[in-house]
Design an enzyme around this catalytic site. Structure first.
Site, mmCIF file in Angstrom:
data_model
loop_
_atom_site.group_PDB
_atom_site.id
_atom_site.type_symbol
_atom_site.label_atom_id
_atom_site.label_comp_id
_atom_site.label_asym_id
_atom_site.label_seq_id
_atom_site.Cartn_x
_atom_site.Cartn_y
_atom_site.Cartn_z
ATOM 1 N N ASP A 81 -23.793 -3.240 29.224
ATOM 2 C CA ASP A 81 -24.965 -2.408 29.507
ATOM 3 C C ASP A 81 -24.559 -1.058 30.090
ATOM 4 O O ASP A 81 -23.445 -0.865 30.568
ATOM 5 C CB ASP A 81 -25.927 -3.126 30.451
ATOM 6 C CG ASP A 81 -25.261 -3.562 31.751
ATOM 7 O OD1 ASP A 81 -24.071 -3.898 31.735
ATOM 8 O OD2 ASP A 81 -25.954 -3.579 32.801
ATOM 9 N N GLU A 139 -25.208 -6.320 33.483
ATOM 10 C CA GLU A 139 -24.456 -6.486 34.732
ATOM 11 C C GLU A 139 -25.004 -5.588 35.828
ATOM 12 O O GLU A 139 -24.933 -5.928 37.010
ATOM 13 C CB GLU A 139 -22.970 -6.165 34.486
ATOM 14 C CG GLU A 139 -22.056 -6.506 35.660
ATOM 15 C CD GLU A 139 -22.061 -5.482 36.771
ATOM 16 O OE1 GLU A 139 -21.931 -5.885 37.953
ATOM 17 O OE2 GLU A 139 -22.198 -4.278 36.491
#
Length: 395
Positions: A81, A139
């Site tokens: 991400d 995350e």
């Protein structure tokens, strides 16, 4: 030797590693929104001899390489991400998504793991056991992607997990590690102070929420200075004090937002109890209402000693030409949701020096960048750890 064959394959696929990283860097997606990134990763495994499991914990992907021979199962994790940041790097492959940027290196993590997976597949007949590749979303944003992937069974059949992170302010050419508690736990809280408003000329007829909230800020700092053992690290930060009003109006309500960091469960519990106790006491003292919303998220990341030693031994034995040293970096202050894996199984998370040679900006900075060659270091270090784990790394 198997190591030389693996390293030769990795080097031959360096253009692929660059291609992956640069595509991902140009097409970043925020946590829990990584639909196209997940699809891109899945496409790299199409038609290959792997078990591919999609949509784990959202957009997560689990890939299993099974040698067909009896043995343990080792998982390798990489996140993918990005962050809500406007990129200012000036790179030729800068983000094409306004206000979204890979400012933490997750694009590099995914790129090296995709190529390492390809190389391990080519050497599958020489492996034993199973290698699982965990491509993890989200995350950066609590509750994080790891906990959702775990709930969806990503660790089913897995014995151990290892991961690594490229670090823009650690020197390129070095690999870093630490045993035991390694990255901090964190929590977030929101406090709403409800007083009663009034005219600035008649403060005795009101109950000033700004005054109360200001005392709260001071008293909350006493948790670290007067409640924690000086040898137990902890941080309480008030990052937002929302009290915008007018100069001659006594504020009716104020909202505070705070961040907590610590390195043990006991400290985490103590800080939470003390925040609640101070809020109760202040409400009683100032005859007001104080609402507290306190949420723990990522726990302390704890590196298993045995697995960490295995990684260090592997990197040193492999004699990686790009690595000049392997060092204990000590505990690190940022939080990391790899910690959830470490709560389930013996795991280890280590660090790859990726400091640019000119200007090194910290993670989450608009000008964040890495030495791209650090991806090759990550791939070789992880590859060496895989071989050592299965007893296949020859001296």
């Amino acid at each position: 030797m198997l190591k030389e064959r693996l390293f030769s394959l990795l080097e031959s696929k360096w253009p692929d590693m660059l291609k992956h990283r640069r595509w991902l860097h140009q097409h970043p997606e925020l946590s829990f929104q990584e639909k196209e990134t997940s699809a891109y990763i899945a496409r790299q495994y199409e038609g290959k001899d792997v078990k591919l499991e999609m949509n784990m914990g959202g957009y997560g992907i689990k890939v299993t390489i099974d040698s067909g021979k009896a043995g343990k199962t080792l998982a390798l994790r990489a996140d993918f991400d990005a962050l809500p940041i406007f990129e200012e790097t000036g790179l030729s492959f800068a983000s094409l998504e306004e206000g979204v940027m890979h400012a933490c290196g997750h694009d590099a993590h995914t790129a090296y793991l995709l190529v390492l997976a390809d190389c391990l597949l080519e050497l599958k007949s020489d492996l034993i056991g199973r290698v699982v590749l965990i491509h993890q979303p989200a995350e950066e944003m609590p509750p994080g992607g790891a906990i959702h992937m775990i709930a969806d069974g990503v660790l089913d059949g897995v014995d151990n997990v290892i991961g690594c992170h490229v670090m823009s302010q650690m020197p390129y050419g070095k690999v870093f590690y630490h045993e035991g508690p390694t990255q901090q736990a964190r929590a977030k809280f929101v406090i709403k102070v409800q007083g009663s408003g009034g005219h600035g000329a008649a403060p005795h007829e009101a109950n000033d929420a700004i005054l109360i909230a200001s005392q709260l800020v001071v008293n909350l700092q006493s948790i670290v200075s007067r409640r924690l053992n000086p040898f137990d690290p902890g941080v309480v930060t008030i990052g937002s004090f929302d009290a915008k009003g007018q100069f001659n109006v006594i504020k009716d309500s104020v909202e505070l937002e705070g961040d907590v960091r610590c390195m043990s469960d006991a400290t985490r519990d103590l800080i939470e109890k003390e925040v609640a106790r101070i809020c109760r006491g202040m409400a009683e003292t100032y005859h007001c209402i104080i609402d507290l919303d306190y949420k723990n998220d990522y726990p302390v990341l704890i590196n298993d000693g045995k697995i960490t030693k295995l990684i260090v031994r592997a990197v040193e034995k492999a004699n990686i030409k790009e690595v000049e040293d392997v060092e204990d970096c000590g505990p690190l202050s940022p939080s990391e949701d790899f910690a959830y894996y470490s709560r389930e199984l013996p795991c280890s998370f280590f660090y790859i020096g990726a400091q640019p040679f000119d200007s090194a900006y910290p993670h989450h900075h608009p000008k964040f960048d890495i030495v791209e060659e650090s991806m090759m270091v990550a791939a070789k270090a992880m590859g060496a750890a895989v071989l050592e784990y299965f007893g296949l790394l020859e001296v």
